[in-house]
Design a protein around this motif. Structure first.
Motif, PDB file in Angstrom:
ATOM      1  N   GLY A 162       2.314   9.928 -11.115  1.00  0.00           N
ATOM      2  CA  GLY A 162       1.737   9.877 -12.597  1.00  0.00           C
ATOM      3  C   GLY A 162       2.017   8.458 -13.560  1.00  0.00           C
ATOM      4  O   GLY A 162       1.884   8.224 -14.654  1.00  0.00           O
ATOM      5  N   ALA A 163       3.094   7.531 -12.765  1.00  0.00           N
ATOM      6  CA  ALA A 163       3.619   6.399 -13.413  1.00  0.00           C
ATOM      7  C   ALA A 163       2.359   5.414 -13.198  1.00  0.00           C
ATOM      8  O   ALA A 163       1.829   4.860 -12.063  1.00  0.00           O
ATOM      9  N   TRP A 164       1.977   4.763 -14.389  1.00  0.00           N
ATOM     10  CA  TRP A 164       0.960   3.662 -14.136  1.00  0.00           C
ATOM     11  C   TRP A 164       1.779   2.287 -14.276  1.00  0.00           C
ATOM     12  O   TRP A 164       2.140   1.971 -15.065  1.00  0.00           O
ATOM     13  N   GLN A 191       2.117   6.771  -1.178  1.00  0.00           N
ATOM     14  CA  GLN A 191       3.390   7.623  -1.681  1.00  0.00           C
ATOM     15  C   GLN A 191       3.804   7.851  -2.994  1.00  0.00           C
ATOM     16  O   GLN A 191       4.607   9.064  -3.001  1.00  0.00           O
ATOM     17  N   GLY A 192       3.479   7.171  -3.800  1.00  0.00           N
ATOM     18  CA  GLY A 192       4.107   7.197  -5.282  1.00  0.00           C
ATOM     19  C   GLY A 192       2.863   7.811  -6.317  1.00  0.00           C
ATOM     20  O   GLY A 192       2.872   7.262  -7.335  1.00  0.00           O
ATOM     21  N   MET A 225       0.920  -1.342  -0.056  1.00  0.00           N
ATOM     22  CA  MET A 225      -0.058  -0.109  -0.076  1.00  0.00           C
ATOM     23  C   MET A 225       0.875   1.112  -0.163  1.00  0.00           C
ATOM     24  O   MET A 225       0.348   2.392  -0.651  1.00  0.00           O
ATOM     25  N   ASP A 226       1.876   1.220   0.501  1.00  0.00           N
ATOM     26  CA  ASP A 226       2.881   2.491   0.849  1.00  0.00           C
ATOM     27  C   ASP A 226       3.150   3.027  -0.524  1.00  0.00           C
ATOM     28  O   ASP A 226       3.399   4.146  -1.127  1.00  0.00           O
TER      29      ASP A 226
END
Length: 310
Positions: free
Chosen positions: A122-124, A118-119, A113-114
């Motif tokens: 925009g990266a899929w 936290q991420g 989940m982190d």
């Protein structure tokens, strides 16, 4: 004969506990006088917390039992009279609270989940976690709290291994014991949860040697006791990547000093000793039941074995 019961917990807890304890004692038919200001020589039972007003038990000359309000008794055993029975707090509220906290942080690691919380960059990256049946979780310590947590994790489908000083038998949990058992329990632990008591035998259970037994990148959850972990060894394991992350709720010094390296470490989550709290309503039930039992000549619940320290 009336049993004189001294409440010696934190003074600010008295207004909450007084009506609950009185009601529970009355419900059980116990003839008791509950106060927070008895003369020591008149006291039969002490409802006790180390944070309360009593530090010297010598004046309590007719004491029948000390009823701890805390699950951990490491601060009580050294000062309590050896000839007076001492009980520790084990109640349903404490168990449920600990189980919820342990399950929550285990799922956090299991689901990764982190990375999503936290991420937000925009990266899929659609990478799904494994199912619980493919995740190994080890619980060190199979007392009341460890057993409840291990059962809950097993019910969710995790492959749960439990380790304890003596052999246990828990449905759905692979139970190990002893030195060899500890090595086997750690060797497969992708997530390891510490719920051991604080005793000389358990200090630094996770140290440089045992941390090296874990699979590389293993996650560590400690809601048990601070001294269970060698702090320097854990920090070194986190820095090297041998340990992937640690969620720590308990510490050798509390509150954790602001300058402690755990606060700033990117792979440590600090929580302020909130994994579980004694719930007044369920604690009052346990305390009153033990007074009833002693007065009736029945065995006390959750009696401390002083040779083991818990």
């Amino acid at each position: 004969m009336t049993a004189n019961v001294l409440f010696a917990g934190r003074p600010d807890a008295w207004p909450t506990y007084e009506p609950l304890l009185k009601a529970e004692l009355a419900r059980l038919g116990v003839d008791a006088d509950l106060r927070n200001d008895f003369a020591p020589a008149e006291v039969d039972y002490i409802v006790y917390a180390p944070s309360g007003p009593v530090s010297d038990f010598l004046p309590f000359t007719r004491l029948k039992a000390i009823l701890s309000m805390w699950a951990g008794v490491e601060k009580i055993v050294p000062v309590a009279p050896a000839d007076v029975p001492l009980t520790r707090m084990v109640d349903s509220g404490l168990e449920q609270g600990m189980t919820e906290w342990v399950v929550g942080h285990t799922l956090r690691y299991h689901l990764g989940m982190d990375a999503h919380i936290q991420g937000q960059n925009g990266a899929w990256e659609p990478k799904a976690p494994p199912l619980a049946k493919d995740r190994h979780v080890t619980v060190l310590g199979l007392g009341a709290l460890g057993t409840a947590s291990a059962k809950a994790l097993a019910a969710l489908g995790f492959r749960v291994t439990g380790w304890s000083r003596t052999q246990k038998d828990i449905e759905g949990v692979a139970c190990l014991a002893g030195t060899d058992g500890l090595q086997a329990a750690l060797a497969q632990a992708e997530i390891v949860i510490l719920l051991l008591p604080d005793t000389p035998a358990t200090e630094n259970t996770l140290n440089a040697e045992t941390l090296a037994m874990l699979p590389k990148g293993a996650k560590i959850i400690n809601p048990g006791r601070g001294p269970l972990i060698d702090d320097a060894a854990l920090l070194a394991a986190l820095d090297s990547g041998q340990a992937g992350h640690a969620t720590l709720d308990v510490f050798r010094v509390e509150p954790l000093p602001p300058e402690h390296p755990y606060w700033a470490h990117p792979n440590v989550t600090v929580t302020p000793h909130i994994a579980s709290e004694t719930r007044e309503s369920t604690a009052a039930e346990v305390i009153a039941e033990n007074i009833r039992r002693f007065e009736a000549g029945e065995p006390l619940l959750h009696l401390v074995d002083r040779s083991l320290g818990y």
